[in-house]
Design a protein around this motif. Sequence first.
Motif, PDB file in Angstrom:
ATOM      1  N   SER A  65       0.828  -1.207   0.000  1.00  0.00           N
ATOM      2  CA  SER A  65       0.000   0.000   0.000  1.00  0.00           C
ATOM      3  C   SER A  65       0.860   1.254   0.000  1.00  0.00           C
ATOM      4  N   ILE A  66       2.057   1.179   0.550  1.00  0.00           N
ATOM      5  CA  ILE A  66       2.962   2.309   0.571  1.00  0.00           C
ATOM      6  C   ILE A  66       4.393   1.797   0.673  1.00  0.00           C
ATOM      7  N   VAL A  67       5.307   2.480  -0.020  1.00  0.00           N
ATOM      8  CA  VAL A  67       6.727   2.107  -0.002  1.00  0.00           C
ATOM      9  C   VAL A  67       7.535   3.375   0.277  1.00  0.00           C
ATOM     10  N   ILE A  68       8.401   3.326   1.274  1.00  0.00           N
ATOM     11  CA  ILE A  68       9.211   4.467   1.689  1.00  0.00           C
ATOM     12  C   ILE A  68      10.684   4.063   1.689  1.00  0.00           C
ATOM     13  N   LEU A  69      11.532   4.902   1.093  1.00  0.00           N
ATOM     14  CA  LEU A  69      12.982   4.723   1.185  1.00  0.00           C
ATOM     15  C   LEU A  69      13.500   5.707   2.233  1.00  0.00           C
ATOM     16  N   ASN A  70      14.101   5.182   3.302  1.00  0.00           N
ATOM     17  CA  ASN A  70      14.619   5.993   4.397  1.00  0.00           C
ATOM     18  C   ASN A  70      16.121   6.167   4.249  1.00  0.00           C
ATOM     19  N   LEU A  71      16.578   7.411   4.230  1.00  0.00           N
ATOM     20  CA  LEU A  71      17.999   7.722   4.182  1.00  0.00           C
ATOM     21  C   LEU A  71      18.409   8.201   5.565  1.00  0.00           C
ATOM     22  N   ARG A  72      19.247   7.420   6.237  1.00  0.00           N
ATOM     23  CA  ARG A  72      19.581   7.686   7.633  1.00  0.00           C
ATOM     24  C   ARG A  72      21.076   7.932   7.792  1.00  0.00           C
ATOM     25  N   GLU A  73      21.404   8.601   8.893  1.00  0.00           N
ATOM     26  CA  GLU A  73      22.791   8.938   9.166  1.00  0.00           C
ATOM     27  C   GLU A  73      23.068   8.718  10.645  1.00  0.00           C
ATOM     28  N   ASN A  87       8.867   8.934  -0.611  1.00  0.00           N
ATOM     29  CA  ASN A  87       7.627   8.193  -0.835  1.00  0.00           C
ATOM     30  C   ASN A  87       7.606   7.739  -2.289  1.00  0.00           C
ATOM     31  N   LEU A  88       7.712   6.397  -2.499  1.00  0.00           N
ATOM     32  CA  LEU A  88       7.749   5.871  -3.858  1.00  0.00           C
ATOM     33  C   LEU A  88       6.375   5.852  -4.503  1.00  0.00           C
ATOM     34  N   VAL A  97      15.098  17.320   8.179  1.00  0.00           N
ATOM     35  CA  VAL A  97      15.940  18.281   8.896  1.00  0.00           C
ATOM     36  C   VAL A  97      15.445  19.703   8.627  1.00  0.00           C
ATOM     37  N   ARG A  98      15.142  20.006   7.380  1.00  0.00           N
ATOM     38  CA  ARG A  98      14.715  21.351   6.987  1.00  0.00           C
ATOM     39  C   ARG A  98      13.198  21.477   6.915  1.00  0.00           C
ATOM     40  N   ASN A  99      12.506  20.369   7.177  1.00  0.00           N
ATOM     41  CA  ASN A  99      11.044  20.343   7.214  1.00  0.00           C
ATOM     42  C   ASN A  99      10.442  20.889   5.918  1.00  0.00           C
ATOM     43  N   ARG A 100      10.839  20.273   4.813  1.00  0.00           N
ATOM     44  CA  ARG A 100      10.284  20.686   3.533  1.00  0.00           C
ATOM     45  C   ARG A 100      10.150  19.458   2.622  1.00  0.00           C
ATOM     46  N   HIS A 101       9.302  19.580   1.617  1.00  0.00           N
ATOM     47  CA  HIS A 101       9.065  18.506   0.653  1.00  0.00           C
ATOM     48  C   HIS A 101       9.427  19.001  -0.741  1.00  0.00           C
ATOM     49  N   PHE A 102       9.916  18.086  -1.573  1.00  0.00           N
ATOM     50  CA  PHE A 102      10.195  18.440  -2.971  1.00  0.00           C
ATOM     51  C   PHE A 102      10.139  17.164  -3.824  1.00  0.00           C
ATOM     52  N   PRO A 103       9.820  17.319  -5.093  1.00  0.00           N
ATOM     53  CA  PRO A 103       9.727  16.126  -5.968  1.00  0.00           C
ATOM     54  C   PRO A 103      11.101  15.508  -6.187  1.00  0.00           C
ATOM     55  N   VAL A 104      11.119  14.221  -6.460  1.00  0.00           N
ATOM     56  CA  VAL A 104      12.387  13.518  -6.659  1.00  0.00           C
ATOM     57  C   VAL A 104      13.038  14.022  -7.950  1.00  0.00           C
ATOM     58  N   PRO A 105      14.354  14.153  -7.985  1.00  0.00           N
ATOM     59  CA  PRO A 105      15.045  14.572  -9.214  1.00  0.00           C
ATOM     60  C   PRO A 105      14.803  13.561 -10.345  1.00  0.00           C
ATOM     61  N   ASN A 106      14.763  14.052 -11.556  1.00  0.00           N
ATOM     62  CA  ASN A 106      14.487  13.185 -12.709  1.00  0.00           C
ATOM     63  C   ASN A 106      15.537  12.098 -12.886  1.00  0.00           C
ATOM     64  N   GLU A 107      16.774  12.377 -12.491  1.00  0.00           N
ATOM     65  CA  GLU A 107      17.858  11.406 -12.738  1.00  0.00           C
ATOM     66  C   GLU A 107      17.709  10.126 -11.927  1.00  0.00           C
ATOM     67  N   ILE A 108      16.925  10.155 -10.870  1.00  0.00           N
ATOM     68  CA  ILE A 108      16.745   8.938 -10.057  1.00  0.00           C
ATOM     69  C   ILE A 108      15.327   8.396 -10.164  1.00  0.00           C
ATOM     70  N   SER A 110      13.832   6.631 -12.555  1.00  0.00           N
ATOM     71  CA  SER A 110      13.803   5.225 -13.006  1.00  0.00           C
ATOM     72  C   SER A 110      14.324   4.284 -11.923  1.00  0.00           C
ATOM     73  N   SER A 111      15.307   4.733 -11.152  1.00  0.00           N
ATOM     74  CA  SER A 111      15.855   3.901 -10.075  1.00  0.00           C
ATOM     75  C   SER A 111      14.814   3.672  -8.990  1.00  0.00           C
ATOM     76  N   LEU A 112      14.070   4.718  -8.637  1.00  0.00           N
ATOM     77  CA  LEU A 112      13.032   4.580  -7.615  1.00  0.00           C
ATOM     78  C   LEU A 112      11.900   3.687  -8.107  1.00  0.00           C
ATOM     79  N   ARG A 113      11.535   3.807  -9.388  1.00  0.00           N
ATOM     80  CA  ARG A 113      10.486   2.927  -9.921  1.00  0.00           C
ATOM     81  C   ARG A 113      10.940   1.465  -9.900  1.00  0.00           C
ATOM     82  N   GLU A 114      12.222   1.235 -10.139  1.00  0.00           N
ATOM     83  CA  GLU A 114      12.741  -0.133 -10.085  1.00  0.00           C
ATOM     84  C   GLU A 114      12.735  -0.673  -8.654  1.00  0.00           C
ATOM     85  N   LEU A 115      13.046   0.197  -7.681  1.00  0.00           N
ATOM     86  CA  LEU A 115      12.968  -0.214  -6.280  1.00  0.00           C
ATOM     87  C   LEU A 115      11.526  -0.525  -5.886  1.00  0.00           C
TER      88      LEU A 115
END
Length: 451
Positions: A65-73, A87-88, A97-108, A110-115
């Motif tokens: 129902s939902i797929v999330i990729l978490n980038l952690r440090e 959010n895939l 950290v900056r409390n903002r949302h933005f669309p995924v860059p075009n270069e990734i 296809s990679s996110l759709r494959e994930l």
Amino acid sequence: MSNQWQGIIFDDPRSGHPMLPLVIKVMRCIYRTVNPTRPPPFTVMKWRHSQSLSYQVHEDGYVPSIVILNLREGQQDSTMKTLFTINLNTMTVNDKVRNRHFPVPNEIGSSLRELDEYVRTIVREKKEAEVEEARRRQAFYRCLFDKGLIDEDYGKSFSIDSLLCPICSSQQTSCSKCKIISCSNSDCAASSAVPIVRCSQAFHQARQFCTSCLESPGSLPQLGRCPTCSRLFCSRELNWCVGRPISDDGGIATSSSNPEITRVHSARPLSCNAAITCMSNGQNGRQCSNPGCWSIQLCSTKVCPECTTQDSFSCPCGRYWTCGGCESQSSTVRRLLTCPRCLQCFCPSCSYIRACKVCRRVGLCNDCMEEVSEEAEHTPDGNLLVQCQNCQSHLCNACDDGGKSCCTCSRVLCRLCEEECKRCSHFRRICGDDYGFFEFGSGGEMIYHNF
């Protein structure tokens, strides 16, 4: 919809996970997009950059129902802080950290759709496996009901998700090949209703098969019972005879690899390799030395006494034996050496007889050589062979031309030798390596001088 989150962790750069390169690509792109002046992480790391794919499964169980990729440090207190979530489903990035949302860059993109497709495949295959498992478990209950071991009402009340036997409550087990379900308790009636046998070796306990999957056309059975100790073993733990192939007229078949061919008997275990007493059993059979034997063409097996014919041959040296049932063994060309005097046969590598290196004429065997040694000079048939003291080759009287002399020491050489004997050649190589030299003493011995 299931509210339980499931995840796939990416924190080992050596894991070889098929999706790891895509996760690293996305991670580096997001870091560069948010802060172009800061070098992005090179790869994932357990204590520094541990990433994960989290997802929830739809109520039908077939899709997420939902797929999330978490980038952690990693933080100084050894905790892992999530900096970005992607959010895939909506293809948006949440910069926590900056409390903002933005669309995924075009270069990734296809990679996110494959994930996303990778997660969907995992969820779908898992659900299909669960449905198939439930179907097999239902078939197990139906079998027990048909055999009168449980009544229909009890079968309906028993949970289809239960992993226990409905009769004795032992753990269920399944065939390694077809996955049919039975009871793991050998004393339970359910295990007799759906018999599953397993290898007696402790480290092969997971290799277990139902009776329908034991036999496989064109290959050995999955398991076999040792005729000596009566224990079951995997096929590779047993010595087998696959049965001598026979043609329609009773002769030797031309092809032994054809599974439809008629054989003296079906594949039969001769002994196991687990006990010396079993391996020393007289019914073990023997390994045919003919490389074209039917027993070797199918697999590395042995030949039992029933498949051994009257044409079998055993060399006096004890290292060569043929079963007599091979096509090449029954032909006129058997590659055996026959003594011209006593007509005894020997294998090609036997030390009891020799053949001329040039014309392949067979000489007398050792026993005949002793009998005629006193009359050697008067032997008219030329079956006595002469051995060259340099190359150790044997030549008959017709091929022995008296030899030649070594160009260095005048030692007599046969026609097959080089211009220089092995001893002189060896010393010459030594001289070439360290600039020494050799000479012959008064008794013909070699004396080496090293500078």
